[in-house]
Write an enzyme that holds these catalytic residues in place. Structure first.
Site, PDB file in Angstrom:
ATOM      1  N   LYS A 179       3.549 -11.235   4.906  1.00  6.04           N
ATOM      2  CA  LYS A 179       4.451 -11.222   3.750  1.00  6.04           C
ATOM      3  C   LYS A 179       5.392 -12.420   3.790  1.00  6.04           C
ATOM      4  O   LYS A 179       5.595 -13.108   2.779  1.00  6.04           O
ATOM      5  CB  LYS A 179       5.235  -9.907   3.698  1.00  6.04           C
TER       6      LYS A 179
ATOM      7  N   LYS B 197      -8.620  -7.948   8.992  1.00  7.06           N
ATOM      8  CA  LYS B 197      -8.014  -7.243   7.862  1.00  7.06           C
ATOM      9  C   LYS B 197      -8.325  -5.750   7.962  1.00  7.06           C
ATOM     10  O   LYS B 197      -9.489  -5.342   7.988  1.00  7.06           O
ATOM     11  CB  LYS B 197      -8.572  -7.799   6.543  1.00  7.06           C
TER      12      LYS B 197
ATOM     13  N   LYS C  76      -3.756  -9.311   0.001  1.00  8.73           N
ATOM     14  CA  LYS C  76      -3.209  -9.312  -1.342  1.00  8.73           C
ATOM     15  C   LYS C  76      -1.963 -10.176  -1.478  1.00  8.73           C
ATOM     16  O   LYS C  76      -1.703 -10.752  -2.539  1.00  8.73           O
ATOM     17  CB  LYS C  76      -2.911  -7.892  -1.815  1.00  8.73           C
TER      18      LYS C  76
ATOM     19  N   GLY D 212       0.797  -1.217   0.000  1.00 11.46           N
ATOM     20  CA  GLY D 212       0.000   0.000   0.000  1.00 11.46           C
ATOM     21  C   GLY D 212       0.831   1.269   0.000  1.00 11.46           C
ATOM     22  O   GLY D 212       0.373   2.323  -0.434  1.00 11.46           O
ATOM     23  N   ASN D 213       2.101   1.186   0.471  1.00 16.04           N
ATOM     24  CA  ASN D 213       2.968   2.365   0.470  1.00 16.04           C
ATOM     25  C   ASN D 213       3.246   2.869  -0.936  1.00 16.04           C
ATOM     26  O   ASN D 213       3.625   4.021  -1.135  1.00 16.04           O
ATOM     27  CB  ASN D 213       4.303   2.044   1.163  1.00 16.04           C
TER      28      ASN D 213
END
Length: 304
Positions: A267, A126, A209, A14-15
């Protein structure tokens, strides 16, 4: 002509779209996407590139805008997810074509199959939407019936995040890749759907994601799965005096450590899932060093 480059699935954090605390304006997102596009375009020189992007702030903003308009009932989250896939995909296509004007770029609004009995529906975790101080978050929780949880020093809305079982549009993605397209798909984790005896229906949830990207990479038999974020390495004891970056590690080695649940843990788990089920390598590193990561000059590299 057959495209024989290796496949790389890239999950963009998202960054790359919106800095934490930054106003959710088109201009801010376009500027950040421009930075991401420059890095992603370089990868297309050596790989068939598939891009998966986040959408947490965007889908949360759409949900707020839906609530603000009271003359129609709000749309469900899977529909809002489809809207963000189109919006962000459109912006990313423009950004990528700026840096690789002679190449084809396509966006696919993607459905992701999930299990209706997934335990995530009983424990939403989430994060979506903007961050709030605790008092504001509690007020909005009461007003809208949200579930909220702390996110670092802030508070945010949380929704169910079931595990992805498979990519519905996988054949279309594979066809576009083989035709030389850079493909943007599974945006925000994709639209979660449940197969009810042959009838596909959307469900109120947001899929992580990184897990969707790992599932996509497995189904494509990709050689590489790259997660781009705002840190150069996965670090043990991040932020402490004993902080130690990890460079080249096995799945077994990295699973001995504990990482932050809301940031690095998913991640690492996604890369381990990919590396343990394929002969490929998972990579985690900085958006600004994508090429260096793939040249093994930066980033954390996870193999089975």
């Amino acid at each position: 002509m057959k495209n024989d480059k290796p496949i790389i699935v890239v999950a963009v954090g998202g960054n790359a779209l919106l800095q934490r605390g930054e106003q959710m304006s088109y201009e801010n997102q376009a500027n950040n996407i421009d930075i991401a596009s420059a890095a992603l375009a370089k990868l297309s020189e050596d790989y068939k590139v598939v891009i998966v992007h986040g959408n947490g702030p965007q889908v949360g903003l759409l949900a707020l805008q839906n609530l603000a308009y009271t003359d129609a009932p709000p749309y469900p989250l899977d529909v809002l997810g489809a809207e963000t896939q189109g919006m962000i995909g459109y912006m990313m296509m423009q950004g990528l074509r700026k840096y690789m004007p002679s190449r084809k770029v396509s966006t696919i609004v993607t459905q992701i199959a999930v299990d209706k009995n997934d335990p995530a529906f009983r424990d939403p975790n989430k994060f979506i939407g903007p961050v709030y101080d605790k008092e504001t978050a509690l007020a909005k929780s009461t007003q809208y019936g949200w579930q909220i949880k702390p996110d670092g020093e802030y508070w945010r809305r949380v929704v169910a995040s079931p595990f992805p079982k498979g990519i519905v549009e996988i054949d279309s993605i594979r066809t576009l890749l083989n035709a030389g397209h850079t493909v943007i798909c599974c945006g925000g984790g994709g639209c979660p759907v449940i197969d009810n005896e042959g009838e596909i229906n959307g469900v109120e949830a947001v899929i992580d994601k990184d897990f969707s990207a790992a599932t996509l990479a497995k189904q494509l038999s990709a050689e590489h799965f790259l997660i781009l974020t705002d840190g150069e390495y996965v670090c043990v004891d991040w932020g402490k005096p004993t902080e130690q970056p990890l460079y080249d590690v096995s799945v077994d080695q990295i699973q001995q450590y504990t990482f932050a649940a809301g940031s690095m843990a998913p991640k690492v788990a996604a890369c381990c899932d990919f590396a343990s089920h394929t002969s490929g390598i998972g990579h985690i590193g900085s958006l600004h060093k994508a090429s260096e990561i793939m040249a093994s000059r930066s980033g954390t590299h996870i193999h089975g």
